[in-house]
Design a protein around this motif. Structure first.
Motif, PDB file in Angstrom:
ATOM      1  N   ILE A 176     -11.508  23.781  -2.073  1.00 62.57           N
ATOM      2  CA  ILE A 176     -12.327  23.402  -3.227  1.00 62.57           C
ATOM      3  C   ILE A 176     -12.562  21.893  -3.242  1.00 62.57           C
ATOM      4  N   ALA A 177     -11.519  21.123  -2.962  1.00 61.15           N
ATOM      5  CA  ALA A 177     -11.653  19.668  -2.951  1.00 61.15           C
ATOM      6  C   ALA A 177     -12.630  19.213  -1.877  1.00 61.15           C
ATOM      7  N   ARG A 178     -12.535  19.797  -0.672  1.00 60.24           N
ATOM      8  CA  ARG A 178     -13.440  19.406   0.422  1.00 60.24           C
ATOM      9  C   ARG A 178     -14.875  19.797   0.101  1.00 60.24           C
ATOM     10  N   GLU A 179     -15.033  20.953  -0.566  1.00 59.03           N
ATOM     11  CA  GLU A 179     -16.379  21.377  -0.962  1.00 59.03           C
ATOM     12  C   GLU A 179     -16.973  20.406  -1.993  1.00 59.03           C
ATOM     13  N   SER A 180     -16.143  19.958  -2.928  1.00 57.52           N
ATOM     14  CA  SER A 180     -16.613  18.996  -3.946  1.00 57.52           C
ATOM     15  C   SER A 180     -16.959  17.659  -3.304  1.00 57.52           C
ATOM     16  N   ALA A 199      -7.706  11.554   2.204  1.00 61.61           N
ATOM     17  CA  ALA A 199      -7.950  12.979   2.087  1.00 61.61           C
ATOM     18  C   ALA A 199      -7.287  13.537   0.829  1.00 61.61           C
ATOM     19  N   PRO A 200      -7.835  14.614   0.266  1.00 61.18           N
ATOM     20  CA  PRO A 200      -7.199  15.249  -0.893  1.00 61.18           C
ATOM     21  C   PRO A 200      -5.864  15.876  -0.506  1.00 61.18           C
ATOM     22  N   THR A 201      -4.974  15.977  -1.484  1.00 61.55           N
ATOM     23  CA  THR A 201      -3.646  16.548  -1.249  1.00 61.55           C
ATOM     24  C   THR A 201      -3.291  17.503  -2.384  1.00 61.55           C
ATOM     25  N   VAL A 202      -2.469  18.494  -2.046  1.00 59.71           N
ATOM     26  CA  VAL A 202      -2.012  19.473  -3.027  1.00 59.71           C
ATOM     27  C   VAL A 202      -0.503  19.589  -2.934  1.00 59.71           C
ATOM     28  N   PHE A 203       0.169  19.692  -4.101  1.00 58.77           N
ATOM     29  CA  PHE A 203       1.623  19.822  -4.141  1.00 58.77           C
ATOM     30  C   PHE A 203       2.004  20.936  -5.115  1.00 58.77           C
ATOM     31  N   PHE A 216       0.893  23.469  -9.849  1.00 56.68           N
ATOM     32  CA  PHE A 216       0.461  22.658  -8.712  1.00 56.68           C
ATOM     33  C   PHE A 216      -0.279  21.429  -9.243  1.00 56.68           C
ATOM     34  N   ILE A 217      -0.415  20.428  -8.381  1.00 57.19           N
ATOM     35  CA  ILE A 217      -1.308  19.308  -8.689  1.00 57.19           C
ATOM     36  C   ILE A 217      -2.220  19.064  -7.490  1.00 57.19           C
ATOM     37  N   LEU A 218      -3.492  18.838  -7.800  1.00 60.72           N
ATOM     38  CA  LEU A 218      -4.493  18.493  -6.790  1.00 60.72           C
ATOM     39  C   LEU A 218      -4.875  17.033  -6.986  1.00 60.72           C
ATOM     40  N   ARG A 219      -4.733  16.231  -5.947  1.00 60.14           N
ATOM     41  CA  ARG A 219      -5.064  14.808  -6.019  1.00 60.14           C
ATOM     42  C   ARG A 219      -6.260  14.517  -5.125  1.00 60.14           C
ATOM     43  N   VAL A 220      -7.278  13.897  -5.731  1.00 62.92           N
ATOM     44  CA  VAL A 220      -8.473  13.505  -4.989  1.00 62.92           C
ATOM     45  C   VAL A 220      -8.781  12.045  -5.314  1.00 62.92           C
ATOM     46  N   TRP A 221      -9.586  11.405  -4.461  1.00 65.03           N
ATOM     47  CA  TRP A 221      -9.933   9.988  -4.633  1.00 65.03           C
ATOM     48  C   TRP A 221     -11.393   9.860  -5.034  1.00 65.03           C
ATOM     49  N   MET A 222     -11.611   9.226  -6.197  1.00 62.29           N
ATOM     50  CA  MET A 222     -12.975   8.977  -6.656  1.00 62.29           C
ATOM     51  C   MET A 222     -13.524   7.703  -6.006  1.00 62.29           C
TER      52      MET A 222
END
Length: 350
Positions: free
Chosen positions: A274-278, A290-294, A305-311
């Motif tokens: 989902i993060a890569r698609e966004s 790159a986005p990361t998930v934990f 879970f937490i999803l971390r992305v960079w704006m």
């Protein structure tokens, strides 16, 4: 012996002519001053402008007043009850006032011209504020000294005034401690540079863009387009988050919860997809980092879970959350992954 011409005392006529002559001379001097000002504007130096501005108007006033003084002293036109005006002390007081006006204007213009010229060469605005303060102080000091000199001319004991000025100075300092604190707070902000105009910051519960940093306060424009004025001393004693420094990108964390029984590895894979698609389909996110998930927690009713992305820029958090949360909802629905809600199991005993 008093003479009369057509019923008029000659002394009054001559006194009036003397005053008229003084006014004419003053107008001639005014014309000369304006001509000198126009010439001074064409020179490279500012000293001639400063000198002409300092002496021009006081000299014109002095010519008129001196012509009046000579008119009433030469031709003896003052009535007896006004003779006190001829006291030399009043003449001295007049010269003190004229001198104070010249000195005050001269020093003020030097500070305003050359002080601001030097201040303009620096990157900070602290020296600009000091110039503003010096312009104000020099006028008060010169005129205070002039008043003390005039009182001394009239043989008035100035010691009580000096003592009172000292007490008044302390009182003013105490009353103005907030102003002084805010002034130096602005100076500290200028030197330390925790933020600059245009930066987006958060102070306490206030979040917005810096509009201005003034002598007393700093103004923010919130995301609701409201202007918040914050005293500078509050900024120097509070934690400030600057979203614009040292760079504009910002990491954002999105919490995600799924029901017990869901495969955690599958959830992590879906969230990364989902993060890569966004990243590919919106202008908000960066591919690197790159986005990361934990997988962070076994909660009471969910796996968390937490999803971390960079704006790319700090000012799009709501857009990013909206886009990713919608994608999560649609994808989880398609995959049959349950998004839980808080549950409580109650057992009743008979």
């Amino acid at each position: 012996m008093d003479l009369a011409v057509y019923g008029f005392d000659v002394n009054y006529i001559l006194a009036a002519l003397t005053i008229l002559l003084g006014i004419i001379v003053a107008f001639v001097v005014r014309t000369i001053v304006r001509w000198l000002e126009s010439k001074a504007e064409k020179t490279d130096t500012k000293w001639d402008d400063i000198i002409i501005a300092a002496f021009g108007f006081p000299v014109q006033i002095a010519i008129v007043v001196i012509s009046v003084y000579f008119a009433i002293t030469w031709f003896n036109i003052l009535p007896e009850n006004a003779r006190w005006l001829l006291d030399p002390a009043y003449v001295s007081a007049f010269y003190i006032v004229i001198s104070a006006g010249i000195i005050s204007s001269f020093l003020h213009d030097i500070i305003a011209t050359y002080g601001r010229m030097l201040a303009g060469k620096s990157e900070t605005d602290m020296d600009d504020r000091l110039v503003d303060l010096l312009e104000l102080v020099v006028k008060y000091v010169v005129w205070f000294a002039a008043i003390m000199a005039i009182l001394s001319v009239f043989n008035i004991d100035i010691n009580p005034f000096l003592a009172g000025a000292g007490i008044a100075g302390i009182a003013v300092a105490l009353a103005a401690q907030d102003f002084i604190s805010n002034f130096f707070g602005g100076a500290i902000i200028t030197v330390d540079k925790p933020f600059k105009v245009g930066d987006r910051i958060k102070v306490d519960d206030y979040y917005g863009n810096v509009l201005s940093v003034g002598t007393r306060s700093t103004r923010l424009q919130t995301l609701d387009f409201q202007v918040v004025t914050i005293p500078n001393n509050k900024l120097t004693t509070n934690v400030i988050i600057n979203y614009s420094e040292p760079e504009e990108r910002l990491r954002i964390t999105i919490p995600v919860s799924v029901a017990y029984g869901t495969n955690p590895k599958r959830v992590k894979t879906i969230l990364l997809e989902i993060a890569r698609e966004s990243i590919k389909k919106t202008p908000y996110l960066l591919e690197d980092p790159a986005p990361t998930v934990f997988f962070t927690e076994y909660a009471d009713s969910s796996l968390n879970f937490i999803l971390r992305v960079w704006m790319r820029k700090y000012n799009t958090p709501d857009d990013v959350k909206d886009d990713i949360n919608i994608r999560i909802f649609e994808r989880f629905a398609a995959e049959g992954i349950e998004i839980p809600f808080p549950q409580m199991e109650v057992t009743m005993k008979k």
